[in-house]
Scaffold this active site. Structure first.
Site, PDB file in Angstrom:
ATOM      1  N   ARG A 180     -10.642  -6.879   4.863  1.00 20.28           N
ATOM      2  CA  ARG A 180      -9.702  -6.926   3.749  1.00 20.28           C
ATOM      3  C   ARG A 180      -8.303  -6.616   4.281  1.00 20.28           C
ATOM      4  O   ARG A 180      -8.100  -5.554   4.867  1.00 20.28           O
ATOM      5  CB  ARG A 180     -10.096  -5.908   2.667  1.00 20.28           C
ATOM      6  CG  ARG A 180      -9.067  -5.798   1.584  1.00 20.28           C
ATOM      7  CD  ARG A 180      -9.454  -4.866   0.437  1.00 20.28           C
ATOM      8  NE  ARG A 180      -8.302  -4.821  -0.443  1.00 20.28           N
ATOM      9  CZ  ARG A 180      -7.660  -3.706  -0.801  1.00 20.28           C
ATOM     10  NH1 ARG A 180      -8.091  -2.516  -0.419  1.00 20.28           N
ATOM     11  NH2 ARG A 180      -6.576  -3.780  -1.554  1.00 20.28           N
TER      12      ARG A 180
ATOM     13  N   HIS B 253       0.114  -5.720  -1.962  1.00 21.27           N
ATOM     14  CA  HIS B 253      -0.171  -4.325  -1.599  1.00 21.27           C
ATOM     15  C   HIS B 253       1.175  -3.643  -1.325  1.00 21.27           C
ATOM     16  O   HIS B 253       1.437  -3.175  -0.221  1.00 21.27           O
ATOM     17  CB  HIS B 253      -1.115  -4.289  -0.387  1.00 21.27           C
ATOM     18  CG  HIS B 253      -1.872  -2.993  -0.220  1.00 21.27           C
ATOM     19  ND1 HIS B 253      -3.227  -2.937  -0.032  1.00 21.27           N
ATOM     20  CD2 HIS B 253      -1.449  -1.710  -0.187  1.00 21.27           C
ATOM     21  CE1 HIS B 253      -3.620  -1.669   0.112  1.00 21.27           C
ATOM     22  NE2 HIS B 253      -2.551  -0.900   0.029  1.00 21.27           N
TER      23      HIS B 253
ATOM     24  N   GLU C 153      -4.121  -1.459  -6.645  1.00 16.92           N
ATOM     25  CA  GLU C 153      -3.801  -0.198  -7.293  1.00 16.92           C
ATOM     26  C   GLU C 153      -2.573  -0.235  -8.203  1.00 16.92           C
ATOM     27  O   GLU C 153      -1.537   0.385  -7.905  1.00 16.92           O
ATOM     28  CB  GLU C 153      -3.631   0.916  -6.241  1.00 16.92           C
ATOM     29  CG  GLU C 153      -4.855   1.081  -5.359  1.00 16.92           C
ATOM     30  CD  GLU C 153      -4.830   2.345  -4.502  1.00 16.92           C
ATOM     31  OE1 GLU C 153      -3.773   2.968  -4.382  1.00 16.92           O
ATOM     32  OE2 GLU C 153      -5.887   2.702  -3.966  1.00 16.92           O
TER      33      GLU C 153
ATOM     34  N   ASN D 161     -11.119   1.308  -5.620  1.00 18.12           N
ATOM     35  CA  ASN D 161     -10.726   2.253  -4.576  1.00 18.12           C
ATOM     36  C   ASN D 161     -11.028   3.658  -5.064  1.00 18.12           C
ATOM     37  O   ASN D 161     -10.615   4.035  -6.161  1.00 18.12           O
ATOM     38  CB  ASN D 161      -9.227   2.157  -4.263  1.00 18.12           C
ATOM     39  CG  ASN D 161      -8.860   0.833  -3.600  1.00 18.12           C
ATOM     40  OD1 ASN D 161      -9.722   0.024  -3.300  1.00 18.12           O
ATOM     41  ND2 ASN D 161      -7.571   0.638  -3.379  1.00 18.12           N
TER      42      ASN D 161
ATOM     43  N   TYR E   9     -11.259   7.832  -3.752  1.00 15.09           N
ATOM     44  CA  TYR E   9     -11.073   8.847  -2.719  1.00 15.09           C
ATOM     45  C   TYR E   9     -11.486  10.246  -3.164  1.00 15.09           C
ATOM     46  O   TYR E   9     -12.039  11.007  -2.405  1.00 15.09           O
ATOM     47  CB  TYR E   9      -9.603   8.892  -2.272  1.00 15.09           C
ATOM     48  CG  TYR E   9      -9.207   7.670  -1.473  1.00 15.09           C
ATOM     49  CD1 TYR E   9      -9.445   7.622  -0.105  1.00 15.09           C
ATOM     50  CD2 TYR E   9      -8.629   6.562  -2.078  1.00 15.09           C
ATOM     51  CE1 TYR E   9      -9.109   6.509   0.639  1.00 15.09           C
ATOM     52  CE2 TYR E   9      -8.294   5.428  -1.339  1.00 15.09           C
ATOM     53  CZ  TYR E   9      -8.537   5.408   0.014  1.00 15.09           C
ATOM     54  OH  TYR E   9      -8.224   4.305   0.751  1.00 15.09           O
TER      55      TYR E   9
ATOM     56  N   GLU F 179     -11.823   0.236  -1.055  1.00 18.65           N
ATOM     57  CA  GLU F 179     -11.298   1.306  -0.203  1.00 18.65           C
ATOM     58  C   GLU F 179     -12.063   2.583  -0.472  1.00 18.65           C
ATOM     59  O   GLU F 179     -12.252   2.974  -1.630  1.00 18.65           O
ATOM     60  CB  GLU F 179      -9.818   1.612  -0.505  1.00 18.65           C
ATOM     61  CG  GLU F 179      -8.846   0.602   0.010  1.00 18.65           C
ATOM     62  CD  GLU F 179      -7.400   0.982  -0.272  1.00 18.65           C
ATOM     63  OE1 GLU F 179      -7.083   2.190  -0.385  1.00 18.65           O
ATOM     64  OE2 GLU F 179      -6.588   0.050  -0.406  1.00 18.65           O
TER      65      GLU F 179
END
Ligand code: FCB
Length: 452
Positions: free
Chosen positions: A78, A122, A167, A299, A301, A357
């Protein structure tokens, strides 16, 4: 013998990067200035005054990087495309050299047997579009469609997996309300308008991408932070609802046809963030944003634990934390990934999910023997892979996983201080050293599973 936690047949394992974070060559071959080039040159915005001028020099070293990915056994890669390389004026004139770079990259990936997943945006908006109003302005959404059209007309014959935006929360709120990312503004109303135009441009671009790239799959990348309440108190529960609305639902709901969450519109209005209401939403916009897509890219985290500071019944010791954090100061909370993937499946009925991600920052560098022993990254990834596997068992349609990141790179406002890579990069010499986590990840890919 240890048990193997297997992933479904055909599960896609990859690595992720983004143009500005790795390419360098910031002013080569006709590329124009992006908002991140400008932001890096604005004193005080990026740690150490770091810039993306050279980054990983991937623009020149991509054939070696593809070989490296092949050696790691990556099945998919990606990456993102830099708008200022393709349309240096934001719209109009096409820079063939920019298209040629990505065309060579894609050909190289396909020759190496690696499936390209391309992100159109991005975060590196052409500065010229920022000067004209940026994402708070509706014209930027129109420009994005033009850009998406040019890119997919040229690469759509070979790239069959497209992600429109990476995002939107960061593009809108981190960049226009908190001000930590380019363009570094602090204005709620701008942020909410920016969010709308980012989502709108996604909705408008999807049919264009489909037209130019037959049989392709298209989706958007949303980032999620799991929201936990510090206590069962009403104020903490309310703070948690608010955070989930601000971070997660504000994007997820409109993309899946539920329009903007009414509780948040009410809260934003009460807080004075919408002085002229939702006047930027025009007839047809919400329908455009809810355009059907093929997958949702996620994504993930960390999580946030919410405590209402003003609540009297709310003592700090009610905060539950595992106490374990990565170098970013982000709590390690794999169960949040499990809960998120289940929520997307059960509450939103999303047909197909990629984890676009997931990863962690640790500063581990080469030891005396030249090896990079990043056991903490292995542990982080192992636990998150297990959480995803558990969600799949529960029925969540997760079909691929991209580790952030293939290699250490420019970590936005943190500059080169934070290292997320499976591969260590010496930013002086551009030497790459696969870390122990890279070897471990190769093993996971090889057996399509993790040892329990
Ligand atoms: C995400 C970004 C990505 C990277 C990781 C750590 O928010 O999409 O570019 O910086 O965080």
């Amino acid at each position: 013998m240890s048990e193997l936690l297997s992933f479904p047949k055909g599960f896609v394992w990859g690595g992720a990067t983004a143009a500005f974070q790795i390419e360098g060559a910031w002013n080569e071959d006709g590329k124009s200035e992006s908002i991140w080039d400008r932001f890096c040159r604005t004193p005080g915005k990026v740690a150490n005054g770091d810039t993306g001028d050279m980054a990983c020099d991937h623009y020149h070293r991509f054939p070696d990087d593809i070989r490296m990915m092949q050696e790691l056994g990556l099945q998919a890669y990606r990456f993102s495309i830099a708008w200022p390389r393709i349309l240096p004026d934001g719209r109009g004139r096409v820079n063939q050299a920019g298209l040629d770079f990505y065309s060579r990259l894609v050909d190289g990936l396909l020759e190496a047997g690696i499936t390209p997943f391309a992100t159109l945006y991005h975060w590196d908006l052409p500065q010229i579009l920022q000067d004209a109003g940026g994402w708070p302005s509706r014209a930027t959404a129109e420009a994005f469609v033009e850009y998406a059209d040019v890119v997919t007309r040229h690469l759509g014959d070979r790239v069959k997996n497209w992600m429109t935006h990476n995002e939107p929360w960061c593009i809108a709120f981190l960049s226009h309300q908190i001000g930590e990312h380019a363009p570094g503004h602090q204005n709620w109303n701008e942020a909410i308008r920016a969010a709308h135009h980012v989502l709108l441009s996604h909705g408008w671009a999807v049919p264009v991408i489909r037209r130019n790239s037959p049989d392709a799959e298209v989706g958007i990348v949303l980032n999620f932070t799991h929201a936990s309440a510090a206590s069962a108190s009403q104020p903490d529960q309310n703070a948690t609802r608010w955070f989930d609305g601000y971070f997660n639902r504000w994007f997820l709901d409109p993309v899946y046809g539920r329009r903007y969450p009414a509780d948040m519109v009410e809260d934003y209005t009460a807080a004075g963030h919408l002085p002229s209401g939702m006047d930027f939403v025009q007839p047809g916009d919400m329908e455009a944003i809810a355009v059907p897509t093929d997958f949702l890219a996620v994504n993930y985290y960390t999580r946030a634990i919410l405590r209402d500071e003003e609540a009297a019944d709310n003592l700090p010791q009610t905060i539950v934390s595992s106490g374990e954090e990565t170098a970013m100061g982000w709590e390690i909370y794999p169960d949040g990934l499990y809960q998120l993937l289940c929520r997307l499946h059960f509450a939103y009925h999303i047909p197909k999910i990629y984890i676009a991600e997931n990863g962690c920052a640790y500063s581990d560098g080469p030891g005396d023997d030249g090896k990079v022993r990043d056991e903490r990254r292995i542990s982080y990834l192992r636990r998150h892979f297990a959480a995803a596997q558990r969600a799949i068992q529960a029925g969540s349609p997760v079909e691929g996983y991209f580790v952030w990141s293939l290699m250490d790179n420019f970590e936005w406002a943190k500059g080169y201080d934070e290292r997320f890579g499976l591969v260590w990069v010496d930013f002086e010499t551009q030497q790459r050293i696969p870390k122990e986590s890279a070897a471990w990840y190769s093993g996971v890919i090889g057996q399509n599973g993790i040892d329990a």
